[in-house]
Scaffold this active site. Sequence first.
Site, PDB file in Angstrom:
ATOM      1  N   LYS A   1      -9.098  13.731   1.497  1.00 16.09           N
ATOM      2  CA  LYS A   1      -7.709  13.688   1.968  1.00 16.09           C
ATOM      3  C   LYS A   1      -7.473  14.694   3.084  1.00 16.09           C
ATOM      4  O   LYS A   1      -6.724  14.419   4.012  1.00 16.09           O
ATOM      5  CB  LYS A   1      -6.734  13.966   0.810  1.00 16.09           C
ATOM      6  CG  LYS A   1      -6.520  12.773  -0.108  1.00 16.09           C
ATOM      7  CD  LYS A   1      -5.202  12.916  -0.834  1.00 16.09           C
ATOM      8  CE  LYS A   1      -4.937  11.762  -1.768  1.00 16.09           C
ATOM      9  NZ  LYS A   1      -3.660  11.903  -2.487  1.00 16.09           N
TER      10      LYS A   1
ATOM     11  N   LYS B   1      -3.264   2.035  -2.579  1.00 18.31           N
ATOM     12  CA  LYS B   1      -1.929   1.857  -2.028  1.00 18.31           C
ATOM     13  C   LYS B   1      -1.756   2.642  -0.741  1.00 18.31           C
ATOM     14  O   LYS B   1      -0.798   2.436  -0.013  1.00 18.31           O
ATOM     15  CB  LYS B   1      -0.857   2.223  -3.058  1.00 18.31           C
ATOM     16  CG  LYS B   1      -0.932   3.635  -3.654  1.00 18.31           C
ATOM     17  CD  LYS B   1       0.301   3.867  -4.539  1.00 18.31           C
ATOM     18  CE  LYS B   1       0.149   4.618  -5.823  1.00 18.31           C
ATOM     19  NZ  LYS B   1      -0.322   5.959  -5.875  1.00 18.31           N
TER      20      LYS B   1
ATOM     21  N   LYS C   1     -12.522   1.132  -3.123  1.00 19.07           N
ATOM     22  CA  LYS C   1     -11.469   0.878  -4.107  1.00 19.07           C
ATOM     23  C   LYS C   1     -10.175   0.433  -3.421  1.00 19.07           C
ATOM     24  O   LYS C   1      -9.817   0.986  -2.375  1.00 19.07           O
ATOM     25  CB  LYS C   1     -11.217   2.193  -4.870  1.00 19.07           C
ATOM     26  CG  LYS C   1     -10.411   2.027  -6.131  1.00 19.07           C
ATOM     27  CD  LYS C   1     -10.146   3.379  -6.788  1.00 19.07           C
ATOM     28  CE  LYS C   1      -8.756   3.854  -6.459  1.00 19.07           C
ATOM     29  NZ  LYS C   1      -8.240   4.880  -7.346  1.00 19.07           N
TER      30      LYS C   1
HETATM   31  P1  AMP Z   1      -3.253   6.187  -7.811  1.00 20.13           P
HETATM   32  O1  AMP Z   1      -2.745   4.931  -7.204  1.00 20.13           O
HETATM   33  O2  AMP Z   1      -4.508   6.658  -7.121  1.00 20.13           O
HETATM   34  O3  AMP Z   1      -2.194   7.235  -7.990  1.00 20.13           O
HETATM   35  O4  AMP Z   1      -3.770   5.809  -9.271  1.00 20.13           O
HETATM   36  C1  AMP Z   1      -2.948   5.674 -10.391  1.00 20.13           C
HETATM   37  C2  AMP Z   1      -3.711   4.990 -11.510  1.00 20.13           C
HETATM   38  O5  AMP Z   1      -4.071   3.660 -11.138  1.00 20.13           O
HETATM   39  C3  AMP Z   1      -5.027   5.682 -11.879  1.00 20.13           C
HETATM   40  O6  AMP Z   1      -5.187   5.631 -13.273  1.00 20.13           O
HETATM   41  C4  AMP Z   1      -6.056   4.874 -11.189  1.00 20.13           C
HETATM   42  O7  AMP Z   1      -7.284   4.907 -11.813  1.00 20.13           O
HETATM   43  C5  AMP Z   1      -5.465   3.476 -11.222  1.00 20.13           C
HETATM   44  N1  AMP Z   1      -5.941   2.746 -10.035  1.00 20.13           N
HETATM   45  C6  AMP Z   1      -5.518   2.924  -8.762  1.00 20.13           C
HETATM   46  N2  AMP Z   1      -6.152   2.081  -7.930  1.00 20.13           N
HETATM   47  C7  AMP Z   1      -7.020   1.366  -8.693  1.00 20.13           C
HETATM   48  C8  AMP Z   1      -7.973   0.332  -8.407  1.00 20.13           C
HETATM   49  N3  AMP Z   1      -8.166  -0.125  -7.191  1.00 20.13           N
HETATM   50  N4  AMP Z   1      -8.671  -0.163  -9.437  1.00 20.13           N
HETATM   51  C9  AMP Z   1      -8.481   0.292 -10.692  1.00 20.13           C
HETATM   52  N5  AMP Z   1      -7.607   1.239 -11.018  1.00 20.13           N
HETATM   53  C10 AMP Z   1      -6.879   1.791 -10.032  1.00 20.13           C
END
Ligand code: AMP
Length: 335
Positions: A115, A201, A198
């Site tokens: 980041k 968002k 991955k």
């Molecule tokens: P974040 O969007 O990075 O804040 O992630 C929040 C939650 O969503 C975490 O538990 C991540 O592991 C899950 N998560 C986010 N993006 C993915 C993805 N592409 N595949 C699976 N889990 C995800």
Amino acid sequence: MEQNKKVIFSGIQPSGNLTIGNYLGALKNWVKLQDEYDCYFCVVDLHAITVKQEPKNLRQRTLEVLAIYLASGIEPSKNTLFIQSHVHTHAEAAWLLNCFTYTGELSRMTQFKDKSRKYAETSVSAGLLNYPVLMAADILIYNADLVPVGQDQKQHLELTRDLAQRFNNLYSPTFKLPEPYIPETAAKVMDLQEPTKKMSKSSDNPNSYILIMDPPEVIRKKISRAVTDSLGIVKYNDEQPGVKNLISIISAITGLSVKEIEEKYEGKGYAEFKEDVAEIIINELEPIQKKVKELLDDKTYLQSVYKEGAQKALYVSNKMVRKMKKKIGFIPFEK
Ligand code: AMP
Ligand code: TRP
């Protein structure tokens, strides 16, 4: 009764619109945990401001994330649902833990390195460096046993365990050492344009993700543009990461096994396969989207949920923070 249940803590940042990665990798699995565990599900808005946020967007997204939790089936009567900034113990415990964390440990974190590279041109906040300590605080003040997180958060959880152990060794046993918890059914959803990455968002290219709130026509368009390959067979393997990802998405939504999906599309082309993928996603998301919109129109209800959640969260976490302060050597405000 609740006392015997293991404690789960998890949170999602309201720093962007949630994707089907968040839904299939986190929310859909949280729903399955709510009967068996004592769950704290938090909208981690303090984490979101480690990078620049427009106040208006932050407000709107925070409520939307809470509404998405509810619409996905997380019930306020069974779980503690709250907004992190409403519960001051998180920031307080984070400060305390910061003083037991080495700057070297933080600057070595993979996510920080990634980041900070991305934001180098503007500036990298101290909050971005310290963010794993806030995450450790989130988890430790509830004495969580299990933390459902994706692979990318495992390093932060290791740090959480190191900090807990360090505090325990320095004073006396205080914290449980939390375990990462990745339910077997949790999917890792990949980027639709670069399927070895991955889905996130925070991607700059909207075609690389599907948002939980994307309308049907947008979902159809994005899936039809999803990167595949020139082999033309629906098979789950590493040589076909795009196809593999779409198969995983179907499997996570429908519960069908990879084998069943492969058989269903034997001899069929990608066009037909993709059309089905899109319809399966749309069917799953439509009722959720409808519910989210209803909830966002009922701010009084949302408020009642987050207020009740924050009260319970504060009550529980304050006990731990008081204990920490006492062990460190601060004068108790009251006996
Ligand atoms: P974040 O969007 O990075 O804040 O992630 C929040 C939650 O969503 C975490 O538990 C991540 O592991 C899950 N998560 C986010 N993006 C993915 C993805 N592409 N595949 C699976 N889990 C995800
Ligand atoms: N850092 C997590 C993420 O970006 C979000 C998060 C903050 C979290 N605090 C947490 C996850 C505590 C689990 C437990 O995905």
